[in-house]
Motif scaffolding. Structure first.
Motif, short mmCIF file in Angstrom:
data_model
loop_
_atom_site.label_atom_id
_atom_site.label_comp_id
_atom_site.label_asym_id
_atom_site.label_seq_id
_atom_site.Cartn_x
_atom_site.Cartn_y
_atom_site.Cartn_z
N GLY A 33 0.81 -1.22 0.00
CA GLY A 33 0.00 0.00 0.00
C GLY A 33 0.84 1.26 0.00
N ILE A 34 2.02 1.16 -0.62
CA ILE A 34 2.91 2.32 -0.71
C ILE A 34 3.32 2.50 -2.17
CG2 ILE A 34 3.80 2.08 1.64
CD1 ILE A 34 6.26 0.68 0.46
N ARG A 35 4.03 3.59 -2.43
CA ARG A 35 4.59 3.79 -3.77
C ARG A 35 5.95 3.12 -3.83
NH1 ARG A 35 4.48 10.01 -4.43
NH2 ARG A 35 6.08 9.38 -5.91
N LYS A 36 6.30 2.66 -5.02
CA LYS A 36 7.56 1.93 -5.20
C LYS A 36 8.78 2.69 -4.68
CE LYS A 36 10.40 0.04 -8.96
NZ LYS A 36 10.43 -0.25 -10.41
N PRO A 37 8.91 4.01 -4.91
CA PRO A 37 10.10 4.71 -4.41
C PRO A 37 10.26 4.62 -2.88
CG PRO A 37 9.02 6.04 -6.08
CD PRO A 37 8.10 4.90 -5.78
N SER A 38 9.15 4.40 -2.16
CA SER A 38 9.24 4.33 -0.70
C SER A 38 10.08 3.12 -0.25
CB SER A 38 7.85 4.23 -0.09
OG SER A 38 7.08 5.37 -0.41
N ILE A 39 10.12 2.09 -1.08
CA ILE A 39 10.92 0.91 -0.72
C ILE A 39 12.40 1.29 -0.61
CG2 ILE A 39 11.71 -1.36 -1.54
CD1 ILE A 39 8.92 -1.83 -2.65
N TYR A 40 12.82 2.24 -1.45
CA TYR A 40 14.25 2.61 -1.46
C TYR A 40 14.67 3.37 -0.20
CZ TYR A 40 14.16 1.09 -6.30
OH TYR A 40 14.04 0.34 -7.45
N ALA A 41 13.74 3.73 0.63
CA ALA A 41 14.12 4.32 1.92
C ALA A 41 14.72 3.25 2.84
CB ALA A 41 12.89 4.95 2.59
N HIS A 42 14.44 1.99 2.54
CA HIS A 42 14.91 0.88 3.39
C HIS A 42 15.86 -0.07 2.69
CE1 HIS A 42 11.86 2.01 6.34
NE2 HIS A 42 10.98 2.07 5.36
N PHE A 43 15.74 -0.19 1.36
CA PHE A 43 16.53 -1.18 0.61
C PHE A 43 17.10 -0.53 -0.64
CE2 PHE A 43 13.09 -3.33 2.84
CZ PHE A 43 13.80 -4.24 3.62
N ARG A 44 18.35 -0.87 -0.94
CA ARG A 44 19.02 -0.28 -2.10
C ARG A 44 18.44 -0.78 -3.42
NH1 ARG A 44 23.06 -2.01 1.10
NH2 ARG A 44 23.57 -3.72 -0.32
N SER A 45 17.92 -2.02 -3.40
CA SER A 45 17.48 -2.64 -4.65
C SER A 45 16.60 -3.83 -4.32
CB SER A 45 18.69 -3.12 -5.46
OG SER A 45 19.39 -4.13 -4.71
N LYS A 46 16.01 -4.40 -5.35
CA LYS A 46 15.23 -5.64 -5.17
C LYS A 46 16.13 -6.75 -4.64
CE LYS A 46 12.60 -8.95 -7.94
NZ LYS A 46 12.09 -9.24 -9.29
N GLU A 47 17.35 -6.81 -5.13
CA GLU A 47 18.30 -7.83 -4.67
C GLU A 47 18.60 -7.67 -3.18
OE1 GLU A 47 18.58 -7.48 -9.01
OE2 GLU A 47 18.59 -6.01 -7.39
N ASP A 48 18.77 -6.42 -2.76
CA ASP A 48 19.04 -6.13 -1.34
C ASP A 48 17.85 -6.56 -0.49
OD1 ASP A 48 20.40 -5.02 0.91
OD2 ASP A 48 19.22 -3.17 0.68
N LEU A 49 16.64 -6.27 -0.94
CA LEU A 49 15.43 -6.67 -0.22
C LEU A 49 15.35 -8.20 -0.14
CD1 LEU A 49 12.62 -6.34 1.04
CD2 LEU A 49 11.71 -5.96 -1.27
#
Length: 200
Positions: A33-49
């Protein structure tokens, strides 16, 4: 701001059901329920996540399995090993985290193969060492045919590997049938008969 654990929990479910390639960051963001750029506040990339999710799942599974083995400290070790195999197969069917761990261990994303194996191999090595210590305890070692506990554990891990592969490729029911057929053979191979053990 959405907390990091919420993103990881959602990502785990999508990675488990759709694989690394199928679970895009956009799909994960939508599910949270967030926008995709918000993920980058916690993880550098999909691989990092992905690697963060995998490492966390391994820590929790290690703790859970260790608790199970410790809770059965007074039980015959062969009963504990059989229960552990059954538990893993049931968890694969019923628990998304176990399903994720096993699928990614057997089929790591090609782009992250080395990084995944760098987490999986120490996990398996630690499991082998822990079970070897259990079987090497005097009350257990005197029941073994094998020259040492390590041989019995390596044989167990080989049986377990085949059973978990069957659970992944086939079904829990087929894997459990194989376990019921293989377990008496394993026990005969590693255990002295009761009379021999009692005479020592």
């Amino acid at each position: 701001m959405t907390r990091k654990p919420v993103i990881e929990e959602t990502a785990l479910e999508l990675f488990a059901s759709e694989g690394f390639e199928g679970a895009s960051l956009g799909r994960i963001a939508d599910a949270v329920g967030i926008r995709k750029p918000s993920i980058y506040a916690h993880f550098r990339s999909k691989e990092d996540l992905f690697l963060s999710v995998l490492a966390g799942a391994m820590r929790r599974k290690k703790h859970s399995l260790s608790r199970y083995v410790l809770s059965r400290a007074e039980a015959p070790f062969d009963d504990t090993l059989l229960g552990l195999a059954r538990r893993l197969m049931n968890d694969y069917e019923d628990d998304v985290e176990t399903r994720f761990l096993l699928r990614m261990s057997y089929f790591p994303p090609s782009a992250l193969h080395d990084e995944v194996m760098a987490l999986v191999n120490p996990f398996l090595g630690q499991a082998e060492r822990g079970l070897t210590k259990l079987l090497a305890l005097p009350r257990n070692a005197r029941r073994l045919h094998a020259e040492d506990a390590e041989s019995a554990v390596l044989a167990y891990m080989t049986v377990l590997d085949g059973l978990l592969a069957e659970a992944i490729y086939g079904s829990r029911d087929k894997a459990l049938r194989r376990l019921e057929a293989a377990w008496p053979v394993y026990r005969r191979g590693v255990l002295k008969n009761d009379g021999d053990a009692n005479r020592e």
